[in-house]
Design an enzyme around this catalytic site. Structure first.
Site, short mmCIF file in Angstrom:
data_model
loop_
_atom_site.label_atom_id
_atom_site.label_comp_id
_atom_site.label_asym_id
_atom_site.label_seq_id
_atom_site.Cartn_x
_atom_site.Cartn_y
_atom_site.Cartn_z
N ASP A 58 -89.63 -20.62 28.69
CA ASP A 58 -90.23 -19.96 29.84
C ASP A 58 -89.97 -18.46 29.70
OD1 ASP A 58 -91.52 -19.72 32.25
OD2 ASP A 58 -89.77 -20.19 33.46
N ASP A 65 -85.79 -23.04 33.80
CA ASP A 65 -84.83 -23.10 34.91
C ASP A 65 -84.42 -24.53 35.23
OD1 ASP A 65 -86.99 -24.17 36.23
OD2 ASP A 65 -87.31 -22.46 37.54
N ASP A 105 -89.72 -26.52 36.15
CA ASP A 105 -90.36 -27.01 34.94
C ASP A 105 -89.92 -28.43 34.60
OD1 ASP A 105 -91.90 -24.65 34.23
OD2 ASP A 105 -89.98 -23.70 33.84
#
Length: 664
Positions: free
Chosen positions: A360, A552, A556
């Site tokens: 991410d 995180d 996700d």
């Protein structure tokens, strides 16, 4: 090889004699590690030392002094006295294993071999085998306990007592009895026992117990401070906001304690192998002893029994059964020392074979600390009113962008009536403020609800927060983030390890591409919804990739579930992160990602070195033993000697400097 090796198979590791779970005995998987907790090495070696003195006395009388009186029952009594201190515990375990349905344990192999040696008059060798076996057992228990202590020292940092303020008077109480809302007085050098909010204007803390980094961390008033942090300079006040058992450190400690219950495939294979291998060895030993009677003309039962006993000693799977779990113990401990928490040795194994890291952007490769740069509100709307509406709606979100809005706008006006808040994954927030529909999110959110706007947002390189009130476009805010200082070096380290990198983000493509270009990632995709991320990871996995996803661990979750290993950044900031991720990077530093992979590779390398060493040496000596070319002394080396070498090799990982290894 020993009781301790069995205890590592099924049970969470116990740190400082404590475990959050009670376990039933299964087969011969007894946990005797607590019997030696607190004992000095000298006390642990005392039975073996006593046995050694008597054995050397017997050998001296047998082969040097040779007195006439040292024969018969007197000679036997001396060697039995030498045997009992080291032999009785093993024989006890053998009978206990049989009672619990395990007829072919390593304890039974050693019992048969040593009792058999006594039966054919080989007293010194019978004692020596059990003596060296017991010495090896003590060494391995010390090695396993060291691995446990390394983890325990790093993580079990919670003080038993705290100083609370009652009517401005300090009072020392048990940390477990401290209640939410009480004030803790923390003096310089003291460790914080519970999570809380800092009430002092500023304070510096050593966070090494949590992050593995000793660099001081400065906290300001109202910042969150966590159990395990050490106050460095001035007396500070902290308001408790979490119960003792629910602190971040408690959750991390529980996670590491339970890490060894998740077994690596190599461990599971060796365990199954040992259960099949040991009975085969027993029947082969019987065959070595009896079958030659039908094929050898000058068959001598005593000689062939001796060969069978040598065969049994050599074949004991000690080196494999203990050194492999110990290798993974070492990997978990090495990770903890560097602020990396593995939820199980199976994830260490998978990390060793990772060939693609998908990450991410926000909070992973960037600081996740956003600041509002520009505000544009349409002239038909009241700017202050729109910002207050945005502030109260974002107060229902934990996203870093919400924090940026709150810092920019100020205190939330709770006089505003907020209802029907909805978090629309991949888009933003929707709610009703003072009876009017209010939207805040990306421009796709406006398009989803059919709200027209005139902004060419695709050309803007900053993150945009679009707002709409009562189905009309009201304006936008530009927000920027900062790339982490070690982001570029992280990508470079991954490339050196031969690992591909891809960035997936729900942020604007222009922003994502700019960040990716800066840190050296070629494959980057923005404007993605959660389902789009899932599809991208599926594409990568379809190319036979072993994928780790770094994010995180909460927003996700679908991608984390799909990936082979889910790595969460910033475990200190989120309880949910610790729950959902397979690996937790505690200090938000992306450079820990290649370090975690390197730990996995080194751990797996050491494990396979031990497997090859054990099988190689045992195979050679087994053949020599069956052919009558190896004695009990060679058998002792093939068993205890190889086990000790494997243990020494396994504990190497606990002393490796992985920062240097990544830079080399």
């Amino acid at each position: 090889m020993s009781k301790e090796c069995c205890s590592t198979e099924d049970k969470p590791i116990k740190i400082h004699g404590k475990s959050d779970k009670d376990h039933e005995t299964n087969g011969h998987d007894h946990d005797h590690s607590h019997e030696n907790d607190g004992k000095s090495p000298l006390k642990m070696f005392l039975p073996a030392l006593f046995s050694l003195i008597l054995l050397l006395t017997g050998i001296l009388l047998d082969y040097v002094l040779k007195p006439e009186w040292f024969t018969g029952w007197l000679r036997l009594a001396l060697y039995i006295s030498a045997f009992l201190p080291v032999g009785l515990p093993v024989m006890k375990e053998a009978f206990s294993s049989i009672r619990n349905g395990d007829f072919f344990s390593e304890f039974l192999l050693m019992t048969i071999a040593t009792v058999g040696a006594f039966a054919i008059g080989e007293y010194p060798e019978g004692v020596a085998v059990m003596l060296f076996y017991s010495v090896g057992e003590v060494f391995q228990m010390m090695a396993v306990q060291k691995a446990k202590r390394n983890i325990g020292i790093l993580l079990d940092q919670r003080p038993d007592e705290v100083t609370v303020m009652e009517n401005n008077i300090p009072k020392i109480i048990k940390a477990e009895s401290a209640e939410i809302g009480q004030l803790i007085q923390l003096k310089p050098g003291e460790k914080l026992a519970l999570d809380g909010k800092l009430l002092s204007e500023t304070a510096s803390f050593n966070t090494s117990a949590l992050t593995g980094e000793s660099k001081p961390s400065t906290k300001k008033k109202d910042d969150t401070v966590l159990a395990g942090m050490i106050n460095l300079n001035t007396v500070s006040l902290v308001k408790i906001n979490t119960a003792y058992r629910d602190s971040k450190l408690s959750k991390i400690l529980e996670m590491v304690q339970n890490a060894t219950s998740q077994k690596a495939k190599t461990e599971l294979f060796i365990r199954k192998f040992a259960k099949i291998y040991t009975p085969i060895v027993v029947f082969l030993a019987i065959g070595i002893c009896l079958l030659p009677y039908f094929f050898v003309q000058d068959y001598e039962f005593r000689d062939w029994l001796y060969r069978a006993l040598v065969f049994l000693v050599i074949s004991c799977p000690c080196a494999l059964v203990i050194s492999i779990p110990l290798g993974y113990f070492g990997g978990i401990g090495a990770g903890s020392r560097n602020g990396i928490l593995f939820k199980g040795s199976n994830f260490i194994d998978v990390l060793a074979s990772i060939n693609h890291v998908v990450m991410d952007k926000t909070g992973t490769m960037t600081e996740g600390v956003f600041k509002v740069q520009k505000v544009f509100i349409e002239k038909d709307f009241n700017k202050e009113e729109i910002l207050q509406y945005l502030n109260i709606l974002e107060s229902k979100s934990t996203h870093p962008i919400a924090t940026a809005v709150h810092e920019f706008v100020g205190e939330v006006k709770h006089s505003i009536l907020l209802e029907n808040v909805e978090d629309i994954a991949g888009y933003g927030l929707k709610g009703t403020v003072d009876g009017k529909e209010f939207l805040a999110g990306n421009f796709k959110l406006l398009e989803k609800f059919g709200i027209q706007h005139h902004i060419s947002h695709h050309t803007v390189s900053d993150t945009l927060i679009a707002v709409a009130l009562d189905k009309r476009f009201a304006g936008y805010l530009t927000i920027s983030d900062q790339i982490k200082e070690d982001a570029a070096s992280t990508v470079l380290s991954l490339q050196k390890l031969g690992i591909k990198t891809t960035m997936l983000s729900g942020d604007k493509s222009a922003v994502v591409q700019e960040v990716a270009k800066t840190i050296g990632i070629t494959d980057a995709f923005g404007d993605l919804l959660p389902e789009d991320k899932v599809n991208k990871v599926k594409e990568i996995k379809s190319g036979n990739g072993t994928v780790a996803f770094v994010g995180d661990g909460v927003n996700d979750a679908p991608v984390v579930a799909l990936s082979d290993v889910g790595i969460a950044m910033g475990g200190l900031g989120s309880d949910a992160t610790i729950e959902t991720a397979d690996v937790v990077i505690q200090d938000d530093r992306p450079s820990k990602i290649p370090m975690a992979i390197k730990i996995g590779k080194e751990t797996k390398k050491i494990v396979w070195q031990n497997i090859i060493l054990a099988f190689g040496v045992k195979a050679v000596v087994l053949i020599l033993g069956a052919g009558g070319l190896a004695t009990m002394w060679e058998a002792v080396f093939a068993d205890v000697g190889v086990a000790l070498l494997a243990i020494l090799n396994a504990i190497r990982i606990q002393h490796m400097d992985f920062s240097k290894k990544l830079n080399n």
